[in-house]
Design a protein around this motif. Structure first.
Motif, PDB file in Angstrom:
ATOM      1  N   LEU A  44     -10.253  -6.701  -1.953  1.00 14.53           N
ATOM      2  CA  LEU A  44     -10.191  -6.180  -1.000  1.00 14.53           C
ATOM      3  C   LEU A  44     -11.777  -5.358  -1.260  1.00 14.53           C
ATOM      4  O   LEU A  44     -12.605  -5.748  -1.764  1.00 14.53           O
ATOM      5  CB  LEU A  44     -10.015  -4.854  -1.455  1.00 14.53           C
ATOM      6  CG  LEU A  44      -9.938  -3.050  -0.111  1.00 14.53           C
ATOM      7  CD1 LEU A  44      -9.474  -4.105   0.417  1.00 14.53           C
ATOM      8  CD2 LEU A  44      -9.409  -2.242  -1.082  1.00 14.53           C
ATOM      9  N   GLU A  66       0.963  -1.315   0.266  1.00 18.11           N
ATOM     10  CA  GLU A  66       0.165  -0.379   0.250  1.00 18.11           C
ATOM     11  C   GLU A  66       0.708   0.918   0.283  1.00 18.11           C
ATOM     12  O   GLU A  66       0.519   2.239  -0.640  1.00 18.11           O
ATOM     13  CB  GLU A  66      -1.257   0.391   1.528  1.00 18.11           C
ATOM     14  CG  GLU A  66      -2.145  -1.117   1.087  1.00 18.11           C
ATOM     15  CD  GLU A  66      -3.148  -0.539   0.282  1.00 18.11           C
ATOM     16  OE1 GLU A  66      -2.969   1.143   0.182  1.00 18.11           O
ATOM     17  OE2 GLU A  66      -3.713  -1.046  -0.017  1.00 18.11           O
ATOM     18  N   SER A 114     -12.206 -11.586   2.237  1.00 20.43           N
ATOM     19  CA  SER A 114     -10.854 -10.729   1.453  1.00 20.43           C
ATOM     20  C   SER A 114     -10.391  -9.559   3.050  1.00 20.43           C
ATOM     21  O   SER A 114     -11.253  -9.302   4.207  1.00 20.43           O
ATOM     22  CB  SER A 114     -11.332 -10.336   0.690  1.00 20.43           C
ATOM     23  OG  SER A 114     -11.719  -9.223   0.238  1.00 20.43           O
ATOM     24  N   LEU A 125      -7.291  -0.474   7.447  1.00 19.10           N
ATOM     25  CA  LEU A 125      -7.486  -2.282   6.600  1.00 19.10           C
ATOM     26  C   LEU A 125      -7.686  -3.299   7.802  1.00 19.10           C
ATOM     27  O   LEU A 125      -6.099  -3.189   8.198  1.00 19.10           O
ATOM     28  CB  LEU A 125      -6.181  -1.886   5.546  1.00 19.10           C
ATOM     29  CG  LEU A 125      -6.145  -2.772   4.419  1.00 19.10           C
ATOM     30  CD1 LEU A 125      -7.832  -3.518   4.103  1.00 19.10           C
ATOM     31  CD2 LEU A 125      -4.893  -2.513   3.603  1.00 19.10           C
ATOM     32  N   GLU A 141      -8.308   2.510  -4.617  1.00 18.53           N
ATOM     33  CA  GLU A 141      -7.351   1.900  -4.312  1.00 18.53           C
ATOM     34  C   GLU A 141      -7.936   1.005  -5.511  1.00 18.53           C
ATOM     35  O   GLU A 141      -6.947  -0.020  -5.915  1.00 18.53           O
ATOM     36  CB  GLU A 141      -8.302   0.595  -3.202  1.00 18.53           C
ATOM     37  CG  GLU A 141      -7.785   0.995  -1.938  1.00 18.53           C
ATOM     38  CD  GLU A 141      -7.196   0.469  -1.414  1.00 18.53           C
ATOM     39  OE1 GLU A 141      -5.777  -0.144  -2.086  1.00 18.53           O
ATOM     40  OE2 GLU A 141      -5.361   1.643  -1.023  1.00 18.53           O
ATOM     41  N   VAL A 199     -12.594  -4.366  -6.386  1.00 14.87           N
ATOM     42  CA  VAL A 199     -12.336  -3.987  -5.422  1.00 14.87           C
ATOM     43  C   VAL A 199     -13.868  -3.948  -5.154  1.00 14.87           C
ATOM     44  O   VAL A 199     -14.710  -3.667  -5.755  1.00 14.87           O
ATOM     45  CB  VAL A 199     -11.696  -2.447  -4.953  1.00 14.87           C
ATOM     46  CG1 VAL A 199     -12.358  -1.546  -3.887  1.00 14.87           C
ATOM     47  CG2 VAL A 199     -10.088  -2.460  -5.155  1.00 14.87           C
TER      48      VAL A 199
END
Length: 297
Positions: free
Chosen positions: A255, A29, A284, A142, A174, A154
């Motif tokens: 995600l 990230e 996830s 997160l 993201e 996502v």
């Protein structure tokens, strides 16, 4: 996406396998966001340390503190394995985990946590602690469950609330960073009583109800789809309870993103049993967006 110079991605570590999973995700990230990485361990050494120190003549915190530094050093080394070029610092901070991480969130672009832990962070995602962190952190949180999949979209939960808008923005960012598509999910149920004495209508115009929900979903993503034209968007309108829908969608996601609070079908997402279901059963990594200061993207 604005960019506040210097705000790091922060990851909490405690020496557990789950924390190292979080370090690897946090490193990726930070690299994608062109941010530094900050590795933090909260040191709240037990009272037994004072007793041992009195017997041995050594400072009571010496043993726990040395162990804490070993934990941080291991995490920093793990980050370097993922990205040798990463700008990473590690620090042992005195205090209990929740207050330490909440303080860290004030100056963070993102706070990354493992889903299970040991020692200092052991209770972080058990019971009310997870709800408190999700509801009170000053940056997106997160939560990592093992090594996440590299493929898949996502997924973001949409309900039209202010926090849902923040979550949608975060999800688009993201998806753009990951080079994947975005699935915007809006769940709906038949109208039900919301207060004492309320009487639901005897009949529904189902087509009109569905059309209204579709319109709300489309409006929720339209502006961000224009801002991120490189992100393919799929809109899913699903009849069902919010937690169940989100958990099912997370199975194919790399995600999942939600607002910390909402309204309508997503309104109870971080209250009571729904929040626990999402935290414990999402398949996830889960990003929880409460609010975002300018430049946290």
């Amino acid at each position: 996406m604005t960019n506040r110079s210097g705000a790091p991605v922060v990851v909490g570590v405690d020496g557990s396998v789950s924390a190292l999973d979080a370090v690897r995700v946090a490193t990726r990230e930070a690299v994608a966001r062109e941010r530094p990485l900050r590795v933090v361990h909260a040191l709240s050494w037990p009272l037994v340390g004072a007793a041992l120190g009195a017997l041995t003549g050594t400072p009571p915190e010496a043993g726990p503190r040395n162990h804490a530094h070993d934990i941080v050093d291991e995490a920093v080394a793990e980050a370097k394995k993922v990205a040798a070029e990463i700008d990473v610092v590690g620090e042992v901070v005195d205090g209990s985990p929740n207050p330490v991480l909440l303080q860290e969130s004030h100056d963070a672009a993102l706070l990354v946590l493992g889903s299970r832990g040991l020692d200092g962070f052991a209770e972080l995602l058990v019971g009310s602690s997870a709800v408190q962190m999700s509801a009170r952190a000053s940056c997106p949180v997160l939560v990592v469950r093992s090594e996440p999949r590299a493929d898949g979209p996502v997924v973001v939960g949409v309900d039209g609330s202010a926090l849902s808008t923040e979550a949608v923005e975060f999800a688009f960012e993201e998806a753009a960073l990951r080079g994947t598509d975005l699935v915007a999910v809006h769940s709906w149920l038949y109208p039900t009583p919301v207060g004492p004495g309320d009487i639901p209508p005897l009949a529904y115009d189902i087509d009109a109800l569905i059309a209204e929900e579709e319109r709300a979903l489309a409006e929720a993503v339209a502006a961000w789809a224009e801002r991120y034209p490189q992100v393919p968007v799929r809109q899913r309108l699903v009849r069902g309870a919010a937690a169940r829908v989100l958990i099912e969608e997370s199975a194919s996601a790399q995600l999942t993103v939600v607002g910390a609070h909402g309204r309508g079908a997503w309104g109870g997402l971080f209250l009571g049993s729904v929040s626990h279901a999402v935290l414990h059963h999402a398949r996830s990594p889960l990003a929880i967006v409460r609010h975002r200061k300018p430049g946290q993207g």
